[in-house]
Scaffold this active site. Structure first.
Site, PDB file in Angstrom:
ATOM      1  N   LYS A  10      -1.746   5.685  11.901  1.00  0.00           N
ATOM      2  CA  LYS A  10      -0.766   4.898  11.011  1.00  0.00           C
ATOM      3  C   LYS A  10      -1.381   4.323  10.047  1.00  0.00           C
ATOM      4  O   LYS A  10      -2.511   3.640  10.196  1.00  0.00           O
ATOM      5  CB  LYS A  10       0.223   3.959  11.690  1.00  0.00           C
ATOM      6  CG  LYS A  10       1.233   3.324  10.953  1.00  0.00           C
ATOM      7  CD  LYS A  10       2.052   2.439  11.300  1.00  0.00           C
ATOM      8  CE  LYS A  10       2.684   1.488  10.332  1.00  0.00           C
ATOM      9  NZ  LYS A  10       3.439   0.494  10.688  1.00  0.00           N
ATOM     10  N   HIS A  27       4.071   1.493   2.279  1.00  0.00           N
ATOM     11  CA  HIS A  27       5.512   0.638   1.772  1.00  0.00           C
ATOM     12  C   HIS A  27       6.071   1.647   0.569  1.00  0.00           C
ATOM     13  O   HIS A  27       7.072   1.603   0.346  1.00  0.00           O
ATOM     14  CB  HIS A  27       5.018  -0.387   1.055  1.00  0.00           C
ATOM     15  CG  HIS A  27       4.603  -1.506   2.185  1.00  0.00           C
ATOM     16  ND1 HIS A  27       2.895  -1.913   2.059  1.00  0.00           N
ATOM     17  CD2 HIS A  27       4.742  -2.084   3.253  1.00  0.00           C
ATOM     18  CE1 HIS A  27       2.775  -2.892   3.001  1.00  0.00           C
ATOM     19  NE2 HIS A  27       3.601  -2.575   3.929  1.00  0.00           N
ATOM     20  N   HIS A  53       0.939  -1.174   0.122  1.00  0.00           N
ATOM     21  CA  HIS A  53      -0.123  -0.030   0.160  1.00  0.00           C
ATOM     22  C   HIS A  53       0.846   1.104   0.122  1.00  0.00           C
ATOM     23  O   HIS A  53       2.290   1.081  -0.052  1.00  0.00           O
ATOM     24  CB  HIS A  53      -0.847  -0.006   1.224  1.00  0.00           C
ATOM     25  CG  HIS A  53      -0.312  -0.309   2.334  1.00  0.00           C
ATOM     26  ND1 HIS A  53       0.392   0.933   3.023  1.00  0.00           N
ATOM     27  CD2 HIS A  53      -0.492  -1.258   3.227  1.00  0.00           C
ATOM     28  CE1 HIS A  53       0.870   0.597   4.360  1.00  0.00           C
ATOM     29  NE2 HIS A  53       0.509  -0.693   4.426  1.00  0.00           N
ATOM     30  N   HIS A 104      -1.678  -4.470  17.211  1.00  0.00           N
ATOM     31  CA  HIS A 104      -2.666  -5.324  16.616  1.00  0.00           C
ATOM     32  C   HIS A 104      -3.995  -5.647  17.224  1.00  0.00           C
ATOM     33  O   HIS A 104      -4.883  -6.310  16.707  1.00  0.00           O
ATOM     34  CB  HIS A 104      -1.999  -6.728  16.062  1.00  0.00           C
ATOM     35  CG  HIS A 104      -0.664  -6.776  15.330  1.00  0.00           C
ATOM     36  ND1 HIS A 104       0.405  -6.508  15.639  1.00  0.00           N
ATOM     37  CD2 HIS A 104      -0.910  -6.248  13.805  1.00  0.00           C
ATOM     38  CE1 HIS A 104       0.988  -6.267  14.292  1.00  0.00           C
ATOM     39  NE2 HIS A 104       0.297  -6.338  13.373  1.00  0.00           N
ATOM     40  N   CYS A 141       3.638  -9.155  15.154  1.00  0.00           N
ATOM     41  CA  CYS A 141       4.824  -8.446  15.039  1.00  0.00           C
ATOM     42  C   CYS A 141       6.201  -9.258  14.987  1.00  0.00           C
ATOM     43  O   CYS A 141       7.135  -8.728  14.707  1.00  0.00           O
ATOM     44  CB  CYS A 141       4.805  -7.529  16.508  1.00  0.00           C
ATOM     45  SG  CYS A 141       3.602  -6.369  16.932  1.00  0.00           S
ATOM     46  N   CYS A 189      -1.517  -7.315  22.342  1.00  0.00           N
ATOM     47  CA  CYS A 189      -0.409  -6.349  21.394  1.00  0.00           C
ATOM     48  C   CYS A 189      -0.933  -4.998  21.115  1.00  0.00           C
ATOM     49  O   CYS A 189      -2.337  -4.836  20.602  1.00  0.00           O
ATOM     50  CB  CYS A 189      -0.202  -7.249  20.008  1.00  0.00           C
ATOM     51  SG  CYS A 189       0.631  -6.083  18.893  1.00  0.00           S
ATOM     52  N   LYS A 203      -2.230  -1.887   7.182  1.00  0.00           N
ATOM     53  CA  LYS A 203      -3.304  -3.064   6.977  1.00  0.00           C
ATOM     54  C   LYS A 203      -4.056  -3.523   8.268  1.00  0.00           C
ATOM     55  O   LYS A 203      -5.016  -3.953   8.266  1.00  0.00           O
ATOM     56  CB  LYS A 203      -2.508  -4.442   6.359  1.00  0.00           C
ATOM     57  CG  LYS A 203      -1.354  -5.147   7.240  1.00  0.00           C
ATOM     58  CD  LYS A 203      -0.967  -6.336   6.603  1.00  0.00           C
ATOM     59  CE  LYS A 203       0.190  -6.901   7.558  1.00  0.00           C
ATOM     60  NZ  LYS A 203       1.357  -5.994   7.743  1.00  0.00           N
ATOM     61  N   CYS A 216       3.956 -11.610  20.093  1.00  0.00           N
ATOM     62  CA  CYS A 216       2.740 -11.364  19.064  1.00  0.00           C
ATOM     63  C   CYS A 216       3.338 -11.869  17.593  1.00  0.00           C
ATOM     64  O   CYS A 216       4.382 -11.502  17.288  1.00  0.00           O
ATOM     65  CB  CYS A 216       2.536  -9.902  18.892  1.00  0.00           C
ATOM     66  SG  CYS A 216       1.615  -9.610  17.595  1.00  0.00           S
TER      67      CYS A 216
END
Ligand code: MSP
Length: 664
Positions: free
Chosen positions: A297, A23, A20, A149, A131, A146, A300, A128
């Protein structure tokens, strides 16, 4: 990196989901920087690639129902296609499953082992899987989640090899002290210093539970921790520790560009590994901020990323590149929006550079038969001033670009554009053209505007590689502005100029309302995006198993996959807190079956037992039973995860629904 060479890297991207804009950001910045260096004759090397090992990747493949190798190849293709579509020109692409990379990783391991920096022990902690990290949690939190997440952490205890990170506390502090440029900007350097000064624990660097990874030399029952594996890409790609390439001596050490999310890995672990092995350290770890949407942020995890295919439907690569570099101060977080992109494209590109180019060239075509007049050095004071301003813009642009202040560099170039625009408006060439006696002045004005434009186009070419070439050729100039060093170009040194004839706007004006409506229609989906229904706490986040082979892309499931999930309406009959578990409620729910069921739900911090008794809820009825705190949970209830803290909000119905009714 030697005297006149430049080695720059992006992080290598996880292949667990499609690329996305987040990146693309680091990659576009690095691409632009490399183009800037090359244009100035610097022998440059740009590395990017993919991080393909670990439990995350295994899980993503499992969710698709395909072998891991097939999965990583598929996502690799998506990343490569995305970067190609954005016009990214890297020199090498490293995959962590490349055999030469694996060879280098094992070599570095062996060296550290021989030097006494690796030992075997046992590790227990909260992990996690998303991560790929053991997490530090409050010691009194016995069901930690986490924070990135919003998923429960797994308690893992396993035999593990450790790297003696603790031995590097002082050497690292000495490094940050002796070389302030090692971590930049300063705010990140200070963050790293206080982290390291707070003490370093040895680092677990192998896993027995992960199969998809590089085997530990001499003990293949362990695979090497993904971050140990991944960081080494920066040297394996140049041929350190393998025979595939021989570029290490030429280019190392590197400038690493990374997001602030992976600061510690690059600024603490990586130099410690290198020090341990006696390898020269990177030149700089430059840490940029995050692209945000709605203050969060983009990524995804939150499902709030700007998708590249939507961008490409409405914007050109140069518009995207310019917007990212101009809008977000590099190093800081920055909100990005489609509206902002349209506004910047219209104001800076269409009305700014584009307008300057078309008005200058049109006047040369109309008043000078398409042949740009030659600039005279002593033509007029005003013209000499423009020349001076352009030289200043160049100096500022170069300085800011070298300091990675892209936004300010562009400001300097656009200040140059404003000067030329004003110069044209002040001198009114359209009036001069009507007066034959003003011919010399007209020629001076147009020659100056043309020459200023030529220098500005060279300057911005790394940021606008496509449109700068277009404008260049409309100007009747030969070659590629990206291949000409603006610092070596002198005023009036373009001799071979062909007739200016075909002029078209380099940046058409964007229709904001129309584009926004189209984007809203394209991105609107029937499912809630920002706050997807989620499992909350009580059940471990097992990867969904799908028949996946029929699903076209990662994350897409077929109706057959969905049907496997048995969602049913239910009523909560009883509820109570589970002793010594802050987050858990024990619920007895009626699903219209012969016997009510017991379900454990991680909602106790947000719902009191009395709040939920009598509530109509939605239950995943066919989830395998699971024991928590010695109690069996037979199903999972659905809730949306809302806000930054992932507060659960129970899903329910707006109308009366009998218990046991199936949702489909
Ligand atoms: N695989 C690791 C990196 C290993 S490097 C030895 C990883 N991969 S990642 O795909 O999750 O993210 C890589 C990088 O993508 C981030 O550090 C950052 O550079 C970039 N970004 C991802 N999302 C981003 C934003 N929302 N904003 C800016 N950059 C973002 O971590």
């Amino acid at each position: 990196m030697k005297e006149n060479t430049f080695y720059v890297t992006t992080p290598i991207y996880y292949v667990n989901a499609k690329p996305h804009l987040g990146h693309a950001y680091t990659t576009l910045v690095v691409d632009t920087l490399t183009k800037f260096k090359r244009q100035r004759g610097v022998d440059s090397f740009f590395l990017t690639g993919t991080d393909e090992h670990g439990i995350n990747i295994e899980r993503a493949a499992e969710a698709k129902g395909i072998p891991v190798r097939q999965h990583v190849d598929q996502v690799l293709d998506e990343f490569k296609a995305a970067f190609a579509r954005l016009g990214v020109e890297y020199d090498r692409w490293i995959r962590t499953i490349d055999p030469h990379h694996e060879e280098s990783v094992q070599k570095l391991w062996r060296i550290l082992d021989e030097r006494g920096y690796i030992y075997k022990g046992s590790y227990e902690g909260w992990f996690c899987g998303y991560c790929n990290e053991f997490k530090d949690v409050d010691s009194d939190d016995d069901e930690p989640m986490c924070s990135t997440h919003h998923r429960p952490l797994d308690r893992l205890a396993e035999e593990s090899y450790f790297f003696k990170l603790s031995a590097f506390q002082q050497p690292l502090l000495d490094l940050y002290e002796a070389r302030p440029e090692f971590v930049q900007p300063d705010v990140r350097r200070n963050e790293v210093i206080s982290f390291v000064a707070g003490g370093l624990k040895d680092l677990s660097i192998s896993r027995v539970s992960v199969k998809w990874g590089i085997p530990v030399p001499g003990d293949p029952s362990h695979t090497i921790y993904v971050w140990f594996d991944a960081l080494i890409n920066y040297i394996s790609a140049l041929g350190w520790g393998n025979d595939k390439y021989h570029d290490f001596d030429r280019y190392w050490p590197a400038l690493h560009m990374v997001g602030k999310d992976i600061l510690r890995f690059h600024a603490v672990y990586w130099p410690a590994f290198l020090m341990g092995a006696g390898i020269e350290l990177p030149r700089t770890v430059f840490v940029h901020g995050m692209l945000l949407r709605g203050g969060q942020k983009m990524g995804k995890t939150l499902g709030n990323a700007i998708q590249l295919d939507v961008l490409h439907r409405h914007f050109t690569n140069d518009q995207i590149r310019y917007y990212l570099l101009r809008e977000v101060a590099f190093g800081q977080d920055g909100e990005v929006t489609y509206q902002g992109l349209i506004d910047r494209s219209n104001s800076d590109l269409a009305d700014g550079l584009g307008n300057l180019a078309s008005r200058t060239l049109t006047m040369i075509k109309n008043y000078c038969g398409g042949k740009p007049p030659r600039p005279e050095s002593d033509a007029s004071e005003a013209a000499a001033e423009v020349k001076l301003h352009i030289a200043e813009a160049k100096t500022r642009f170069n300085g800011e670009f070298d300091a990675l202040n892209f936004s300010r560099a562009l400001e300097a170039a656009w200040a140059g554009i404003a000067v030329v625009d004003k110069f044209i408006t002040d001198n009114q060439p359209w009036k001069l053209a009507k007066d034959p006696s003003a011919r010399p002045r007209l020629e001076t004005v147009l020659a100056t505007a043309y020459e200023a434009l030529r220098h500005l186009v060279m300057l911005v070419a790394p940021v606008l590689p496509v449109t700068s070439r277009e404008i260049w050729s409309q100007m009747g100039l030969a070659g590629d502005p990206l291949r000409i060093d603006p610092n070596a170009a002198a005023w009036g040194d373009a001799l071979d100029i062909s007739k200016i004839d075909h002029i078209s706007p380099a940046f058409p004006k964007l229709d904001k309302e129309k584009i926004m409506t189209e984007i809203e229609n394209e991105t609107a989906t029937p499912v809630v995006k920002e706050a997807e229904p989620q499992e909350i706490g009580a059940q471990q986040a097992a990867p969904p198993t799908t028949s996946g082979a029929s699903a076209a892309t990662a994350g897409v499931i077929t109706i057959d996959d969905f049907i496997k999930v048995e969602l049913r309406a239910a009523t909560v009959l009883e509820a109570e807190k589970v002793p010594k578990a802050d987050k858990l409620l024990r619920l007895i729910v009626d699903l219209g079956e012969a016997q009510p069921r017991q379900i454990l739900a991680g909602i106790a911090q947000h719902y009191a037992p009395e709040d939920v008794v009598g509530r109509k809820i939605i239950v995943v009825a066919n989830l395998a039973p699971r024991k928590l705190r010695g109690l069996e949970s037979n199903g999972m209830l659905l809730a949306a995860s809302v806000g930054e803290d992932g507060r659960p909000v129970l899903a329910t119905f707006g109308e009366e629904v009998p218990n046991g009714a199936r949702l489909k």
